[in-house]
Design a protein around this motif. Structure first.
Motif, PDB file in Angstrom:
ATOM      1  N   VAL A   4      23.913 -24.814  23.102  1.00 27.73           N
ATOM      2  CA  VAL A   4      23.691 -23.443  22.616  1.00 27.73           C
ATOM      3  C   VAL A   4      23.334 -22.529  23.788  1.00 27.73           C
ATOM      4  O   VAL A   4      23.884 -21.428  23.942  1.00 27.73           O
ATOM      5  CB  VAL A   4      22.574 -23.409  21.535  1.00 27.73           C
ATOM      6  CG1 VAL A   4      22.181 -21.977  21.205  1.00 27.73           C
ATOM      7  CG2 VAL A   4      23.037 -24.128  20.282  1.00 27.73           C
ATOM      8  N   VAL A   5      22.399 -23.004  24.651  1.00 30.48           N
ATOM      9  CA  VAL A   5      21.976 -22.176  25.792  1.00 30.48           C
ATOM     10  C   VAL A   5      23.155 -21.941  26.744  1.00 30.48           C
ATOM     11  O   VAL A   5      23.345 -20.825  27.250  1.00 30.48           O
ATOM     12  CB  VAL A   5      20.775 -22.827  26.524  1.00 30.48           C
ATOM     13  CG1 VAL A   5      20.434 -22.064  27.800  1.00 30.48           C
ATOM     14  CG2 VAL A   5      19.567 -22.861  25.609  1.00 30.48           C
ATOM     15  N   LEU A  16      25.296 -12.503  27.514  1.00 29.88           N
ATOM     16  CA  LEU A  16      24.202 -11.839  26.787  1.00 29.88           C
ATOM     17  C   LEU A  16      22.940 -11.712  27.646  1.00 29.88           C
ATOM     18  O   LEU A  16      22.130 -10.820  27.425  1.00 29.88           O
ATOM     19  CB  LEU A  16      23.862 -12.639  25.515  1.00 29.88           C
ATOM     20  CG  LEU A  16      24.819 -12.502  24.330  1.00 29.88           C
ATOM     21  CD1 LEU A  16      24.480 -13.507  23.248  1.00 29.88           C
ATOM     22  CD2 LEU A  16      24.740 -11.073  23.760  1.00 29.88           C
ATOM     23  N   LEU A  17      22.792 -12.618  28.602  1.00 29.57           N
ATOM     24  CA  LEU A  17      21.581 -12.614  29.427  1.00 29.57           C
ATOM     25  C   LEU A  17      21.875 -11.944  30.774  1.00 29.57           C
ATOM     26  O   LEU A  17      22.921 -12.208  31.385  1.00 29.57           O
ATOM     27  CB  LEU A  17      21.099 -14.056  29.649  1.00 29.57           C
ATOM     28  CG  LEU A  17      20.525 -14.749  28.419  1.00 29.57           C
ATOM     29  CD1 LEU A  17      20.608 -16.262  28.556  1.00 29.57           C
ATOM     30  CD2 LEU A  17      19.073 -14.331  28.190  1.00 29.57           C
ATOM     31  N   GLN A  61      14.588  -8.458  27.581  1.00 26.22           N
ATOM     32  CA  GLN A  61      15.550  -7.548  28.221  1.00 26.22           C
ATOM     33  C   GLN A  61      16.020  -6.445  27.265  1.00 26.22           C
ATOM     34  O   GLN A  61      16.542  -5.423  27.695  1.00 26.22           O
ATOM     35  CB  GLN A  61      16.730  -8.304  28.824  1.00 26.22           C
ATOM     36  CG  GLN A  61      17.705  -8.892  27.844  1.00 26.22           C
ATOM     37  CD  GLN A  61      18.822  -9.679  28.527  1.00 26.22           C
ATOM     38  OE1 GLN A  61      18.647 -10.204  29.617  1.00 26.22           O
ATOM     39  NE2 GLN A  61      19.958  -9.742  27.876  1.00 26.22           N
ATOM     40  N   VAL A  76      25.331 -19.262  25.122  1.00 29.76           N
ATOM     41  CA  VAL A  76      24.671 -17.941  25.180  1.00 29.76           C
ATOM     42  C   VAL A  76      24.762 -17.384  26.610  1.00 29.76           C
ATOM     43  O   VAL A  76      25.126 -16.226  26.823  1.00 29.76           O
ATOM     44  CB  VAL A  76      23.195 -18.044  24.726  1.00 29.76           C
ATOM     45  CG1 VAL A  76      22.444 -16.758  25.030  1.00 29.76           C
ATOM     46  CG2 VAL A  76      23.127 -18.352  23.233  1.00 29.76           C
ATOM     47  N   VAL A  81      14.634 -18.914  25.753  1.00 29.00           N
ATOM     48  CA  VAL A  81      15.825 -18.054  25.871  1.00 29.00           C
ATOM     49  C   VAL A  81      15.679 -16.825  24.964  1.00 29.00           C
ATOM     50  O   VAL A  81      15.970 -15.689  25.387  1.00 29.00           O
ATOM     51  CB  VAL A  81      17.111 -18.842  25.522  1.00 29.00           C
ATOM     52  CG1 VAL A  81      18.322 -17.923  25.465  1.00 29.00           C
ATOM     53  CG2 VAL A  81      17.339 -19.942  26.549  1.00 29.00           C
ATOM     54  N   HIS A 126      13.467 -14.272  26.494  1.00 30.28           N
ATOM     55  CA  HIS A 126      14.164 -13.508  27.548  1.00 30.28           C
ATOM     56  C   HIS A 126      15.098 -12.464  26.942  1.00 30.28           C
ATOM     57  O   HIS A 126      15.205 -11.352  27.459  1.00 30.28           O
ATOM     58  CB  HIS A 126      14.936 -14.455  28.474  1.00 30.28           C
ATOM     59  CG  HIS A 126      14.063 -15.120  29.486  1.00 30.28           C
ATOM     60  ND1 HIS A 126      13.322 -16.249  29.216  1.00 30.28           N
ATOM     61  CD2 HIS A 126      13.778 -14.791  30.776  1.00 30.28           C
ATOM     62  CE1 HIS A 126      12.639 -16.596  30.281  1.00 30.28           C
ATOM     63  NE2 HIS A 126      12.891 -15.730  31.254  1.00 30.28           N
ATOM     64  N   LEU A 127      15.784 -12.835  25.853  1.00 27.24           N
ATOM     65  CA  LEU A 127      16.682 -11.876  25.191  1.00 27.24           C
ATOM     66  C   LEU A 127      15.890 -10.682  24.645  1.00 27.24           C
ATOM     67  O   LEU A 127      16.287  -9.523  24.809  1.00 27.24           O
ATOM     68  CB  LEU A 127      17.446 -12.569  24.048  1.00 27.24           C
ATOM     69  CG  LEU A 127      18.630 -13.449  24.459  1.00 27.24           C
ATOM     70  CD1 LEU A 127      19.125 -14.271  23.284  1.00 27.24           C
ATOM     71  CD2 LEU A 127      19.768 -12.595  25.023  1.00 27.24           C
ATOM     72  N   LEU A 177      15.097 -22.997  23.142  1.00 25.15           N
ATOM     73  CA  LEU A 177      15.665 -21.802  22.497  1.00 25.15           C
ATOM     74  C   LEU A 177      14.615 -20.694  22.423  1.00 25.15           C
ATOM     75  O   LEU A 177      14.949 -19.509  22.525  1.00 25.15           O
ATOM     76  CB  LEU A 177      16.203 -22.141  21.099  1.00 25.15           C
ATOM     77  CG  LEU A 177      17.411 -23.084  21.059  1.00 25.15           C
ATOM     78  CD1 LEU A 177      17.940 -23.197  19.635  1.00 25.15           C
ATOM     79  CD2 LEU A 177      18.530 -22.629  21.986  1.00 25.15           C
TER      80      LEU A 177
END
Lengths: 332, 43
Positions: free
Chosen positions: A260-261, A269-270, B41, A264, B34, B37-38, B31
């Motif tokens: 998943v990471v 997206l990051l 930002q 993503v 992450v 972080h999403l 997750l």
């Protein structure tokens, strides 16, 4: 709330030990050019574990090291260039399936035929050497309803090889002049437990660390299938039910998080800053996990391992790593 | 992991967390990092 406070209090001494070791490793590696912090983290763990030992009060916290390793691997997904892995994916996957399948059969034959090791110990050694080290020994031991003593014996043998290959593989890779990708895949298919594979990979280079971890994850994902195969082969004595339930029970769930990471991160997206920050969290978790890995390596325990299982696993390791080396040099 | 009722800590959240398979715990933590972080930002 008191339950939460109690859980934190119980784990705090061990977590402090892991953090202290990781900080010391970072400082030492920063002061000595060319030294990898993750290698120093393992060395500090081995040094502390085999001299002063781990105080009883620190054991619960130190035991969290595998959770840190698996979370670090989930976050490593952010550093993976999916396109690059998809390009090499079919080759690496074919190599993993071939090495695990061939390695299992070879290890069973070598253990039974050459070293007269009976079942289920031969199967525990074969699973540990071919799939994912100690966790495979425990999982297959559960499937075969093996005695605790047999599981401990096989696990100690695998741990001995984990400690030796952790040092030997990066040295051999340097000597052989392998690229980061070649070394990572070679270590990923040949070495045993996930922690030492990742540690050896990152000791070689960051690129090798990523390839070693991804290759090892592919190998780990076969544990469910191998558990089902063993429970069918030993049907008469099996205490467990084969089928989809067992496949799922033995599947390493953190691998889903890694995927998943990776997806993503590769969809954009990051931001680059966020990706760099996630990379730093992953590195920190690996440092904590590798101090714990070092603390779990007990030289005294390894002296008790018998000659026959060492011989069987050594023959397997030499044969598999030679075949895998030829394959990675030819294919990658 | 610790699903034995004798291991209950008195906190439902802690008990539920410790009863989870380690792979699920790692997946949730990863997750979570992450997601943080999403969110960070996006703010």
């Amino acid at each position: 709330m008191t339950g939460t406070a109690e859980a934190v209090r119980t784990h705090l001494p061990g977590l402090g030990l892991l953090v202290g070791g990781a900080v010391a490793a970072t400082l030492v590696a920063g002061a000595v050019p060319g030294l990898q912090p993750l290698v120093v983290a393992v060395a500090i763990g081995v040094g502390v574990g085999n001299t002063v030992g781990v105080p009883e009060v620190a054991e619960p916290g130190v035991g969290v090291d595998k959770l840190f390793l698996e979370t670090g691997i989930v976050l490593l997904g952010a550093a993976v260039a999916v396109e690059e892995f998809l390009t090499a994916g079919p080759t690496v996957l074919a190599l993993v399936v071939g090495v695990v399948g061939g390695g299992l059969l070879f290890a069973e034959v070598a253990a039974r035929g050459l070293f007269r090791i009976g079942s289920p110990t031969s199967s525990l050694l074969a699973a540990g050497a071919s799939i994912c080290g100690v966790s495979a020994v425990v999982a297959i031991g559960r499937v075969l309803d093996a005695r605790g003593a047999d599981i401990t014996f096989a696990a100690a043998t695998i741990l001995l090889f984990d400690a030796v290959t952790l040092v030997a593989f990066p040295l051999a890779g340097e000597w052989l002049g392998l690229t980061g990708r070649q070394f990572g895949v070679w270590a990923g298919v040949s070495m045993f437990s996930t922690g030492p594979v990742a540690a050896a990979g990152f000791a070689y280079s960051p690129e090798a660390g990523q390839w070693a971890t991804v290759t090892k994850l592919a190998r780990n994902s076969l544990l469910g299938g191998v558990a089902v195969a063993y429970s069918l082969a030993y049907a008469a004595r099996s205490a467990a039910d084969p089928g989809v339930r067992r496949l799922w029970a033995e599947f390493p769930k953190f691998l889903l998080g890694f995927l998943v990471v990776a997806v993503v991160a590769n969809t954009g997206l990051l931001s680059p800053a966020a990706l760099a920050s996630i990379g730093r969290v992953s590195d920190a978790l690996f440092a904590l996990a590798f101090v714990g890995l070092g603390l779990s390596i007990r030289i005294d325990d390894m002296r008790a391992v018998g000659a026959a299982p060492v011989g069987a696993v050594l023959v397997h390791l030499l044969a598999v790593s030679a075949v895998a080396l030829a394959a990675v040099r030819w294919l990658l | 992991m610790a699903s034995d009722p004798d291991d209950a800590t008195g906190s439902a959240a802690v008990d539920r967390w410790t009863a989870l398979d380690r792979g699920w715990q790692a997946l949730a933590l990863g997750l979570g990092v992450v997601a943080a972080h999403l969110v960070g930002q996006a703010l």
